[in-house]
Design an enzyme around this catalytic site. Sequence first.
Site, short mmCIF file in Angstrom:
data_model
loop_
_atom_site.label_atom_id
_atom_site.label_comp_id
_atom_site.label_asym_id
_atom_site.label_seq_id
_atom_site.Cartn_x
_atom_site.Cartn_y
_atom_site.Cartn_z
N ASP A 40 37.95 43.47 40.31
CA ASP A 40 39.44 43.28 39.89
C ASP A 40 40.39 43.48 41.07
O ASP A 40 41.18 42.57 41.14
CB ASP A 40 39.77 44.32 39.12
N THR B 127 24.56 41.00 44.58
CA THR B 127 23.88 39.70 44.15
C THR B 127 22.41 39.86 44.65
O THR B 127 21.94 40.44 45.74
CB THR B 127 24.37 38.66 44.79
N GLU C 183 32.25 35.89 44.67
CA GLU C 183 32.90 36.91 44.11
C GLU C 183 33.41 36.34 42.67
O GLU C 183 34.23 36.80 41.74
CB GLU C 183 34.27 37.56 44.67
#
Lengths: 262, 386
Positions: B239, B125, B363
Amino acid sequence: MRIIVCIKQVPETTNVKIDPNTGTLIREGVESIINPFDMYAIEEGLRIKERLGGGEVIVITMGPPQAEDALREAISMGVDKAILISDKRLAGSDTYATSYTLSKAIQKIGDYDLILCGKQAIDGDTAQVGPGISSWLDIPQVTYVRRIREIDKDKAIVERMTEEGYDVIEAPLPALFTVVKEINEPRLPSLKGKLRAKKMEIPIWGVDELGLDADKIGLDGSPTRVMKVFTPPPRQKGLILDGPVEEAVDKLANLLKDIVIR
Amino acid sequence: MDYLLTEEQQMLRELARQIAEEKVRPVAKHYDETQEFPWEIMKILAQSDLFGVYIEEKYGGTGGGVLELALVTEELSRACGGIAVCYAASALGTYPIILFGNEEQRQRYLPDLAAGKKLAAFALTEPNAGSDASAIETRAEKKGDYYILNGRKQWITNGGEAEVYVVIAMTDKSKGARGASAFIVEKGMEGFEFGKKEDKLGIRASATRELIFDNCKVPKENLLGKEGMGFLIAMRTFDVSRPGVAAQALGIAQGALELAIEYAHQRHQFGKPISSFQGIQFMLADMATQVEAARALVYSVCRMIDSGKKDVAKESAMAKLFASDVCMRVTTDCLQIFGGYGYMRDYPIEKYFRDAKITQIYEGTNQIMRHIIALNLIKELASKKR
C-alpha cells in the site's frame, strides 16, 4: 584542527557574455557559483577533518551580501561555520586589499592550523589572493597542491604540481595551501546539510568589526588600476606552406623578413 | 504545474535532480550494458542522505514520508529507471520494519538503512507464487530460539546486494494466507544463499536474484509482528510502496518525453523540424497531459498516505496502475517520434521503453491492481448498503 577555507562567488562563466560596446561583463541573468577551484578547497578541508576524525572547517568569503548564497552552499556540503565579510567600503578591492582584508578576518577567527584556497578564481584569474593572505599572516604557503600526503597538528607533507611533475614539500603548520583540481572530486551537498544551511545564522563582518586600516581597503586602498578592459581580437587563421620543402623554406624566410617586430 | 511542495520538499527534489543529472545520467548506459550493480551511485545517494527521506528523525532519517520517497524516485528515474529501482527497492524492504517492527527491531535496522550503509530487499515472490501470494511454499519452522527457513524466493530486487531482507514464509501451511509470517533475514546468516541473477529486458542496473534458504537459522527476535501476520504485512507494505513504483513510472515517462521533445525540435524532415507537424505536436501534447495527470494522482495519493489515512489500498493501486500504463504508452510513442533512430541502441530512448515495461508488472501486475480497485469498489458499495 581548525581549517579555514577562503572562497569566492563568481559568475558562471560558461554563460557570461561581454558587452561589445563597453567591453564589460554582462552580469544580468548570469548565475553565481562558488569558484570551481574553491570547491576543491572546501572538499579537501572536509576530507582532512574526516581523516583526522575531528576538527572544524570554517569557510569565509568577501563579497556583496548575495555572496551569502555561496556560504550556504558550502554549509550544505558539510562545513561547520561560515562568515561573510561584506562592507560597501570594501568594494573595488584588488588582490592586495582583498588578501589584507581576508588575513584580518582569519586573525579575528584565530587559532587556525591550515588555510585552504582554490589555486585561482575563474573570473579574475590572478592566483594572488591565496599567496597574499599567507604573506600578510607571515605563514608558509604552498601553491598548486595536488595531494596532501600526511597531515597532523604540526606539519603537512604535500605534493605541489609543476609543469613537469610534482614537488614533495613538507611545511610546518599553520600554513596556507592553494589547491588544484587534481586533488579530489568535490562532494554533492547532503539533504541534512541543506536543511542546516537554510537555518544557520551567518555573521557578517565589516570594516569596523575587523578594525581594518582605511588605506589598505577598497578601491582607494588598491594599488592595481584597470586601465582598459577589452576582448582580445580572435586569433588569425594560420598559414600552411605546402609544396616542396625548399620552396616552402624560401617562402617562410621571406614571410619572416616581412614581419615587423613591434 | 505547481504542486505546492514545501521548501524542504523542493530542496530534496533539487538535490535528487542534481545527482540524477550529474552522476546518474552519464553512467546509465554503462550499467544498462554491463548489469553491474551501481554501488558508486548508491554511495552518493547515501552521502546525500537520500536513503532516509521517509524515515523518522529518531532513526536517522529526515522525517519525510511517501511523497519524499516518490520525489527522489521520480527524479532518479528521469535519468535511469534501473538505478532508481535499486534505491526504491531498499525502501520496499525497509517499510515492513517501519510499519510492523518493534522498537528494538527498528533501532537495530533503521539507522543503517536510513544512512544508506545497508540496502534492504523484500522477498515474497516464488516460482509458483506470484500474483497468488498465498501460494508460497517457503516454510519457517520454530525450533527453540530460532526459526528454520527452507525454500526459494525468486526475482528479488536488490537480491545479493542488500544486507537486510524481509522474507515472507509459511509458519502454518494449513491456514493458507493466514499462516504466513514475515522475518528479517540478514545476509550472512547460516543457510542463506543467493542463486541465479536474472538477465532482464530493462532496469538492468538493478540486481534481480534468487534467494535460497537451506535450513537457514533466523533468531526468533527477527519475526516481524506475530506469526500469521505475514500476508497482512506484505499487503500493508505494498500500500505504501506502490506509489513509489508509480513515481518510478512517472520519472521514466517524464525523462522519455523530454528527450522526445528535444529530438522533435532538432530533427528536420521535408525542410522543417518535425515538431512543426501537427501529427507530432498532438502526440507530444497527449503525452505531456497524461504524464501531468499521472503526477497529480501519484502526489495526491502520497499525501493521502502521509496524512495518516489507513485505508489506502485502492488509491495506491490506482496510482501504480495509471502511472505505469501512462509510462508504457508514453515511452512507446516517444520511441515512435525518434523513428528508426529510436530503435537503435545509440540513442537513449529505447532504454526508457525497455525500462517502462516492468512498472506494469512488478509489485502486483496491473491486472491485480484492477482487481484490488474493483474489490474495494464492491466493498464500499456493500458497506453503504448496510
